[in-house]
Design a protein around this motif. Structure first.
Motif, PDB file in Angstrom:
ATOM      1  N   GLN A  51       0.884  -1.118   0.041  1.00 63.52           N
ATOM      2  CA  GLN A  51       0.127  -0.018   0.032  1.00 63.52           C
ATOM      3  C   GLN A  51       0.776   1.240   0.062  1.00 63.52           C
ATOM      4  N   GLY A  52       0.348   2.283  -0.375  1.00 65.60           N
ATOM      5  CA  GLY A  52       1.191   3.677  -0.408  1.00 65.60           C
ATOM      6  C   GLY A  52      -0.082   4.817   0.039  1.00 65.60           C
ATOM      7  N   ALA A  53       0.836   5.851   0.490  1.00 64.17           N
ATOM      8  CA  ALA A  53      -0.006   6.984   0.605  1.00 64.17           C
ATOM      9  C   ALA A  53       0.080   7.840  -0.704  1.00 64.17           C
ATOM     10  N   LEU A  54      -1.039   8.310  -1.266  1.00 62.02           N
ATOM     11  CA  LEU A  54      -1.047   9.402  -2.334  1.00 62.02           C
ATOM     12  C   LEU A  54      -1.379  10.697  -2.100  1.00 62.02           C
ATOM     13  N   ARG A  55      -0.766  11.537  -2.639  1.00 63.06           N
ATOM     14  CA  ARG A  55      -1.473  13.001  -2.811  1.00 63.06           C
ATOM     15  C   ARG A  55      -0.951  13.734  -4.108  1.00 63.06           C
ATOM     16  N   ARG A  56      -1.979  14.691  -4.324  1.00 63.66           N
ATOM     17  CA  ARG A  56      -1.831  15.062  -5.783  1.00 63.66           C
ATOM     18  C   ARG A  56      -1.843  16.788  -5.513  1.00 63.66           C
ATOM     19  N   ASN A 108      13.009   1.360   9.832  1.00 64.19           N
ATOM     20  CA  ASN A 108      11.849   1.201  10.697  1.00 64.19           C
ATOM     21  C   ASN A 108      10.440   1.566  10.244  1.00 64.19           C
ATOM     22  N   GLY A 109      10.586   1.792   8.835  1.00 64.25           N
ATOM     23  CA  GLY A 109       9.195   1.923   8.482  1.00 64.25           C
ATOM     24  C   GLY A 109       8.428   3.278   8.529  1.00 64.25           C
ATOM     25  N   ASN A 110       7.404   3.432   9.207  1.00 71.95           N
ATOM     26  CA  ASN A 110       6.672   4.638   9.093  1.00 71.95           C
ATOM     27  C   ASN A 110       6.624   5.632   8.016  1.00 71.95           C
ATOM     28  N   TYR A 111       5.853   4.720   6.732  1.00 69.93           N
ATOM     29  CA  TYR A 111       5.559   5.420   5.661  1.00 69.93           C
ATOM     30  C   TYR A 111       4.684   6.928   5.892  1.00 69.93           C
ATOM     31  N   LEU A 112       3.723   6.674   6.721  1.00 69.38           N
ATOM     32  CA  LEU A 112       2.652   7.715   6.822  1.00 69.38           C
ATOM     33  C   LEU A 112       3.759   9.109   7.536  1.00 69.38           C
ATOM     34  N   ARG A 113       4.452   8.930   8.239  1.00 67.30           N
ATOM     35  CA  ARG A 113       5.536   9.936   8.660  1.00 67.30           C
ATOM     36  C   ARG A 113       6.214  10.465   7.504  1.00 67.30           C
ATOM     37  N   VAL A 114       6.677   9.785   6.485  1.00 69.75           N
ATOM     38  CA  VAL A 114       7.581  10.197   5.590  1.00 69.75           C
ATOM     39  C   VAL A 114       6.532  10.965   4.638  1.00 69.75           C
ATOM     40  N   ALA A 131       3.723  12.719   5.761  1.00 70.08           N
ATOM     41  CA  ALA A 131       3.365  13.850   6.211  1.00 70.08           C
ATOM     42  C   ALA A 131       4.382  14.690   6.359  1.00 70.08           C
ATOM     43  N   ARG A 132       5.910  14.444   6.456  1.00 76.02           N
ATOM     44  CA  ARG A 132       7.131  15.361   6.548  1.00 76.02           C
ATOM     45  C   ARG A 132       7.373  15.619   5.183  1.00 76.02           C
ATOM     46  N   TRP A 133       7.412  14.659   4.120  1.00 76.13           N
ATOM     47  CA  TRP A 133       7.714  15.155   2.760  1.00 76.13           C
ATOM     48  C   TRP A 133       6.778  15.078   1.675  1.00 76.13           C
ATOM     49  N   GLY A 134       5.951  14.042   1.686  1.00 76.59           N
ATOM     50  CA  GLY A 134       4.957  13.904   0.810  1.00 76.59           C
ATOM     51  C   GLY A 134       4.003  15.262   0.646  1.00 76.59           C
ATOM     52  N   ARG A 135       3.650  15.623   1.610  1.00 79.31           N
ATOM     53  CA  ARG A 135       2.717  16.874   1.794  1.00 79.31           C
ATOM     54  C   ARG A 135       3.503  17.990   1.249  1.00 79.31           C
ATOM     55  N   VAL A 176       5.490   4.620  -0.281  1.00 78.32           N
ATOM     56  CA  VAL A 176       5.452   3.469  -0.234  1.00 78.32           C
ATOM     57  C   VAL A 176       5.448   2.786   1.252  1.00 78.32           C
ATOM     58  N   ASP A 177       4.910   1.934   1.505  1.00 76.89           N
ATOM     59  CA  ASP A 177       4.850   1.100   2.757  1.00 76.89           C
ATOM     60  C   ASP A 177       5.359  -0.208   2.487  1.00 76.89           C
ATOM     61  N   SER A 178       6.555  -0.368   2.484  1.00 78.62           N
ATOM     62  CA  SER A 178       7.274  -1.632   2.285  1.00 78.62           C
ATOM     63  C   SER A 178       7.196  -2.665   3.345  1.00 78.62           C
TER      64      SER A 178
END
Length: 274
Positions: free
Chosen positions: A45-50, A67-73, A75-79, A91-93
């Protein structure tokens, strides 16, 4: 691809695709395997923004650390990157693989292809220009990003390929430095999880660990070393001067600010709308 061409001709590709709001929650999307020959495919799964608008946009695949935490990535950079005008996919690996972390163990084999899972997903979207997609990784994700664009590694296995790559805090010792696309490496001088000198050696074309390097082949790789920064210096909760076990990521936040500006400029130069 034929279906996509027909929809573009009909004007349907201009319709905005549903995705996370820049300042709200991202859309969680499924990511299929990038390898058709994978005998044991796992759906990630992945967190998508446009960004606002119809596109087509450039896009960035983001890869988290051990350590994962794809949602923190996200929130920090994707947004932030979405606010710059790019589609982002974090991406949540680890989550759907039921892995807590890979900090003290090797990755599963197919995790090395996760960047291309993200690229495959983005390349099939009507609001993304598949020729303008970058990969951005952090720590172990940075190694995955470099591996995804190094010549004769895995990039030749895929029809869609990345246009540029960015690596925060990578380990550079295993790479020849022959990157197929413009590559930006950002790392702290006080890094204690990997060796800064390995990155300097790679970019300079100095051989190490049995790897023969050619300095002329690394001209597309830009290395930025921040004197007062340590591992994970970009993480906001560690600023200013908050201590991780044994080290201080970023004493004043200046490294993060500069790295952010460098990243923004690099994306605009490599995948921005020309």
């Amino acid at each position: 691809m034929l279906l996509k061409a027909l929809l573009i001709a009909a004007g349907l590709a201009a319709l905005p695709c549903v995705a996370g709001e820049i300042d709200g929650a991202p859309q969680i999307v499924p990511l299929e395997s990038a390898l058709e020959s994978n005998p044991n495919p796992v759906q990630l799964q992945g967190a998508l923004r446009r960004p606002e608008g119809s596109g087509p946009f450039g896009a960035v695949v983001l890869l988290h650390g051990c350590n994962g935490n794809y949602l923190r990535v996200d929130a920090r950079w994707g947004r932030m990157i979405a606010a710059w005008g790019y589609v982002t996919l974090s991406v949540d690996s680890l989550g759907t693989r039921n892995i807590a972390d890979t900090c003290n163990q090797p990755w599963p084999f197919d995790m090395g292809f996760d960047a291309y899972r993200g690229l495959k997903f983005l390349a099939e979207r009507f609001d993304v220009d598949p020729k303008r997609v970058a990969v951005l990784g952090f720590s172990s994700g940075a190694r995955m990003a470099l591996w995804s664009v190094e010549r004769n590694s895995i990039e030749h296995l895929f029809a869609d390929r990345f246009r540029s790559a960015i690596a925060f805090d990578p380990g550079c010792n295993a790479f020849a430095g022959h990157m197929t696309v413009p590559t930006l490496i950002l790392i702290g001088e006080r890094e204690d999880r990997t060796r800064v000198q390995d990155c300097r050696d790679m970019v300079a074309g100095r051989s190490s660990l049995g790897i023969t390097r050619d300095g002329t082949a690394t001209r597309g790789v830009k290395l930025l070393v921040y004197p007062d920064a340590d591992h994970a210096f970009d993480v906001p909760r560690f600023q200013p001067g908050k201590q991780l076990p044994g080290h201080w990521p970023d004493d004043d936040g200046q490294a993060t600010g500069d790295a952010t500006q460098e990243l923004h400029s690099f994306l605009d130069e490599t995948i921005g709308r020309r």
